[in-house]
Write an enzyme that holds these catalytic residues in place. Structure first.
Site, PDB file in Angstrom:
ATOM      1  N   ASP A  10      -6.987   1.266   1.033  1.00  9.70           N
ATOM      2  CA  ASP A  10      -5.599   0.822   1.171  1.00  9.70           C
ATOM      3  C   ASP A  10      -5.306  -0.379   0.276  1.00  9.70           C
ATOM      4  OD1 ASP A  10      -5.134   2.806   3.002  1.00  9.70           O
ATOM      5  OD2 ASP A  10      -5.063   1.488   4.753  1.00  9.70           O
TER       6      ASP A  10
ATOM      7  N   GLU B 282       0.843  -1.204   0.000  1.00 10.27           N
ATOM      8  CA  GLU B 282       0.000   0.000   0.000  1.00 10.27           C
ATOM      9  C   GLU B 282       0.873   1.247   0.000  1.00 10.27           C
ATOM     10  OE1 GLU B 282      -1.614   3.481   1.851  1.00 10.27           O
ATOM     11  OE2 GLU B 282      -0.533   2.008   3.067  1.00 10.27           O
TER      12      GLU B 282
ATOM     13  N   GLU C 238      -4.720   0.511  -3.347  1.00 11.48           N
ATOM     14  CA  GLU C 238      -3.360   1.009  -3.519  1.00 11.48           C
ATOM     15  C   GLU C 238      -2.341  -0.128  -3.453  1.00 11.48           C
ATOM     16  OE1 GLU C 238      -3.889   5.580  -1.913  1.00 11.48           O
ATOM     17  OE2 GLU C 238      -3.181   4.051  -0.510  1.00 11.48           O
TER      18      GLU C 238
ATOM     19  N   ASP D 118       0.485   3.718  -3.181  1.00 13.78           N
ATOM     20  CA  ASP D 118       0.045   5.093  -2.964  1.00 13.78           C
ATOM     21  C   ASP D 118       0.889   6.056  -3.798  1.00 13.78           C
ATOM     22  OD1 ASP D 118      -1.287   7.307  -1.449  1.00 13.78           O
ATOM     23  OD2 ASP D 118       0.726   7.578  -0.648  1.00 13.78           O
TER      24      ASP D 118
END
Length: 220
Positions: free
Chosen positions: A113, A40, A116, A44
């Site tokens: 999350d 994650e 990502e 991101d």
């Protein structure tokens, strides 16, 4: 091909080489095994770069400030969670019993999350181009429907206060509930001699934004 591998191929548009990488991307820490958090972290940044590049090219005449507002709106946790639900991601989350009982399968925090994390997994296996193609496919309608760069509700409320010669808005966390992995915050925002409003969110920032939006509606 397993059902999960088939879902990855159909939804992400890539054939997994290491299925375990994608299983990790959908594994919550409540399982007490390798979880999605590192992926994650990576995803991101990949999402942010893909979106920033896209916006830079799509809106060549907009200044940095407007591009930043667009970016922040499009990569927010709430939008990532919307994407997750459209993908049917909840059915593929690997959760511990307590987290599932607590509703983590429908938590904006968890769903966002994991989207990502899946982007991070795609990037590691197939490179930036594959991750970028997925982002453009999943976010295209959202970007095209942004007629102009959105003004953040907190900024708009600050401007309202200044324009009406009032003191700046004051934000206060009035409640926190829910389990550690899926908290809920209640924030109250007030402008002296003008009004106040409260709202909930999965984070303090999200609740502040929702509260500012609610107060703006009252002040119209």
């Amino acid at each position: 091909m397993s059902d999960f591998a088939g879902w990855i191929k159909a939804t992400l548009g890539v054939t997994p080489k290491d299925l375990g990488l994608y299983e990790r991307a959908t594994t919550h820490s409540s399982r007490e095994e390798a979880d999605y958090e590192r992926l994650e972290f990576l995803g991101d940044r990949v999402l942010g770069l893909a979106m920033a590049t896209w916006l830079y090219k799509r809106f060549p005449d907009e200044p940095e400030g407007k591009l930043s507002w667009r970016l922040n709106a499009l990569v927010s946790g709430a939008v990532c969670a919307e994407v997750a639900r459209e993908m049917g991601l909840g059915a593929h989350l690997r959760l511990g019993k307590q987290a599932r009982d607590d509703g983590a399968a429908d938590s904006d925090n968890v769903l966002g999350d994991v989207v990502e994390a899946l982007i991070g997994a795609m990037y590691l296996e197939h490179g930036f181009a594959a991750a970028e193609a997925f982002v453009r496919h999943q976010w295209e309608d959202r970007l095209d429907h942004q007629q102009r760069a959105p003004q953040h509700p907190k900024s708009a409320l600050q401007e309202w206060a200044a324009a009406h010669r009032r003191k700046p808005p004051v934000y206060q966390v009035t409640d926190r509930s829910g389990p550690q992995h899926s908290p809920r915050f209640t924030v109250t925002v007030s402008i002296r001699n003008a009004g106040e409003a409260s709202a909930e969110g999965a984070s303090k920032q999200e609740a502040e934004t929702a509260a500012a939006k609610a107060l703006l509606e009252q002040l119209k």
